[in-house]
Design a protein around this motif. Sequence first.
Motif, short mmCIF file in Angstrom:
data_model
loop_
_atom_site.label_atom_id
_atom_site.label_comp_id
_atom_site.label_asym_id
_atom_site.label_seq_id
_atom_site.Cartn_x
_atom_site.Cartn_y
_atom_site.Cartn_z
N LEU A 117 0.82 -1.21 0.00
CA LEU A 117 0.00 0.00 0.00
C LEU A 117 0.86 1.26 0.00
CD1 LEU A 117 -2.77 -1.12 2.52
CD2 LEU A 117 -2.89 -1.07 0.02
N LEU A 118 1.94 1.25 0.75
CA LEU A 118 2.84 2.41 0.74
C LEU A 118 3.47 2.61 -0.64
CD1 LEU A 118 4.67 2.06 4.19
CD2 LEU A 118 3.13 3.90 3.48
N THR A 119 3.82 1.52 -1.30
CA THR A 119 4.40 1.63 -2.64
C THR A 119 3.41 2.27 -3.61
OG1 THR A 119 5.77 -0.32 -2.26
CG2 THR A 119 5.45 0.37 -4.55
N ILE A 120 2.18 1.79 -3.58
CA ILE A 120 1.14 2.36 -4.46
C ILE A 120 0.96 3.85 -4.16
CG2 ILE A 120 -1.32 2.32 -4.99
CD1 ILE A 120 -1.22 -0.72 -4.54
N CYS A 121 0.85 4.19 -2.87
CA CYS A 121 0.68 5.59 -2.47
C CYS A 121 1.84 6.45 -2.97
CB CYS A 121 0.56 5.68 -0.95
SG CYS A 121 0.44 7.36 -0.31
N GLY A 122 3.06 5.96 -2.80
CA GLY A 122 4.23 6.73 -3.21
C GLY A 122 4.30 6.95 -4.71
N VAL A 123 4.00 5.90 -5.49
CA VAL A 123 4.02 6.03 -6.95
C VAL A 123 2.97 7.03 -7.42
CG1 VAL A 123 3.64 4.82 -9.12
CG2 VAL A 123 4.98 3.73 -7.31
N VAL A 124 1.78 6.99 -6.82
CA VAL A 124 0.72 7.94 -7.19
C VAL A 124 1.14 9.37 -6.88
CG1 VAL A 124 -1.63 8.69 -6.65
CG2 VAL A 124 -1.15 6.25 -6.97
N VAL A 125 1.68 9.59 -5.68
CA VAL A 125 2.15 10.93 -5.31
C VAL A 125 3.24 11.40 -6.27
CG1 VAL A 125 3.37 12.26 -3.53
CG2 VAL A 125 1.52 10.70 -2.89
N TYR A 126 4.16 10.52 -6.61
CA TYR A 126 5.27 10.87 -7.51
C TYR A 126 4.75 11.36 -8.86
CZ TYR A 126 9.40 10.03 -10.48
OH TYR A 126 10.43 10.15 -11.37
N PHE A 127 3.89 10.58 -9.49
CA PHE A 127 3.39 10.94 -10.81
C PHE A 127 2.51 12.19 -10.77
CE2 PHE A 127 4.14 6.44 -12.39
CZ PHE A 127 5.07 6.83 -13.33
N VAL A 128 1.59 12.23 -9.83
CA VAL A 128 0.65 13.36 -9.77
C VAL A 128 1.38 14.67 -9.48
CG1 VAL A 128 -1.28 14.35 -8.47
CG2 VAL A 128 -1.33 11.94 -9.13
N GLN A 129 2.36 14.63 -8.59
CA GLN A 129 3.06 15.86 -8.23
C GLN A 129 4.02 16.34 -9.33
OE1 GLN A 129 0.69 16.44 -5.60
NE2 GLN A 129 2.40 17.87 -5.46
N ILE A 130 4.56 15.42 -10.11
CA ILE A 130 5.36 15.85 -11.27
C ILE A 130 4.47 16.60 -12.25
CG2 ILE A 130 6.57 15.04 -13.33
CD1 ILE A 130 7.89 12.93 -11.68
N GLU A 131 3.28 16.08 -12.47
CA GLU A 131 2.34 16.75 -13.38
C GLU A 131 1.95 18.12 -12.85
OE1 GLU A 131 -1.25 14.97 -15.79
OE2 GLU A 131 -1.92 15.46 -13.77
N ARG A 132 1.67 18.22 -11.56
CA ARG A 132 1.29 19.50 -10.98
C ARG A 132 2.42 20.51 -10.96
NH1 ARG A 132 -2.34 18.01 -5.59
NH2 ARG A 132 -4.19 17.22 -6.72
N ALA A 133 3.65 20.03 -10.84
CA ALA A 133 4.79 20.94 -10.73
C ALA A 133 5.03 21.73 -12.01
CB ALA A 133 6.05 20.15 -10.36
N GLY A 134 4.64 21.19 -13.16
CA GLY A 134 4.86 21.89 -14.43
C GLY A 134 6.33 21.98 -14.75
N THR A 135 6.85 23.21 -14.85
CA THR A 135 8.27 23.42 -15.19
C THR A 135 9.07 23.92 -14.00
OG1 THR A 135 7.78 25.66 -15.96
CG2 THR A 135 7.72 23.88 -17.60
N PHE A 136 8.47 23.94 -12.81
CA PHE A 136 9.16 24.44 -11.62
C PHE A 136 9.30 23.32 -10.59
CE2 PHE A 136 7.05 28.07 -13.55
CZ PHE A 136 8.11 28.97 -13.66
#
Length: 371
Positions: free
Chosen positions: A254-273
């Motif tokens: 469950l922690l692995t799934i949570c971490g992967v989701v956070v990683y991908f979603v936050q890269i998308e939200r970060a944009g170019t910064f």
Amino acid sequence: MESGRKAGIGRLVGCALKNRRPVFLVSLVCSLVGNVGCAVSPSYGTMGLCRAITAFFISPASAIGSAVVAETFFKKERARYMGVWTTMVTLGVPMAPFIFGFVAVRVGYRWIFSQTNGVQLLLYFLVGRETLYLRRAAAAASLRPLAFVARPCVLLPAVGYAMVFLWANIMMSVETGQLFPENFGLNPQQVGLQNISIIVGSLLGEQIGGFLSDWWMWRRHAKVGSSSDGQGADKAARSPQPEFRLWLGYPGHLLTICGVVVYFVQIERAGTFWNITPDVGMAIAAGGNQIVTTVMTTYAVDCYREDAAGVGVFFNFVRQTWGFIGPFWFPDPIQRTGFRASAGIAAAMIVAVSMVPTAVVQWRRSRWRQD
């Protein structure tokens, strides 16, 4: 490099079943030679050849590490020290770019080769000792590693562990090196610093996978032991089965799934910064990966204690196969479906290939171990 490593594992395991220390020393000397060749290679083809040589000879460390742990420590503390070994295996991937990113920026990439092997060789020559003290009959009876494909209580944990390792370690290491320079304009040194999150997450996860795993089994043993009549045979029969350890694997999934989701979603939200939130996801996933790594490896070794070397070889064969294939197809779903959909794909694969097989192993229990 991964295919060369798999070949090296297969060739050297026979010798490793008889002696440990000479195999480690030969491995380090020959891999050091291969890395020196990489450092002075005049062309890409020459470097590829030297990398294959290095991969072939460095394989024993990952192949027989589990056997060394099983031979050195008692069962009650096996998970703790198995966790130390698996942590070092896990940390090898993020530590390399973290340390040598500084080297590549300051003095060039050729200087990243051979130093680590040289230090390893010196230390192992001075303080490394032989650990194999099993009877010859026991060593000779060891199974060939690939025979474990017919042993579900090793095959399913190995496949499940490899899937978690693929997404929480290989994917993040590979894609961070590609996405962060492209999206955020980071240089090799800055990209290397992102791996601190994987290192920290792995070390924290090991506290659950190792120390808590041993405590978990000891507590169960105390409970079932106190309910027996004290007779040796009855007490042994009522000891906790190895499958009881697998309950600690689910928080890791469950922690692995949570971490992967956070990683991908936050890269998308970060944009170019750049911001630190994708790194938080990396740390969470790394913690989950380390829990699964230690629990699954220790469980398989518990099932086949006398064949701990073969178990280690098989686990690494499956992991390296997944790890070799993954980087070829990672970029395609990310580009085609986007980051959020990729997170969903990762979650579905972990559930289907790791969590469900773990539950099946627990359901079947000792029936598979007796086959």
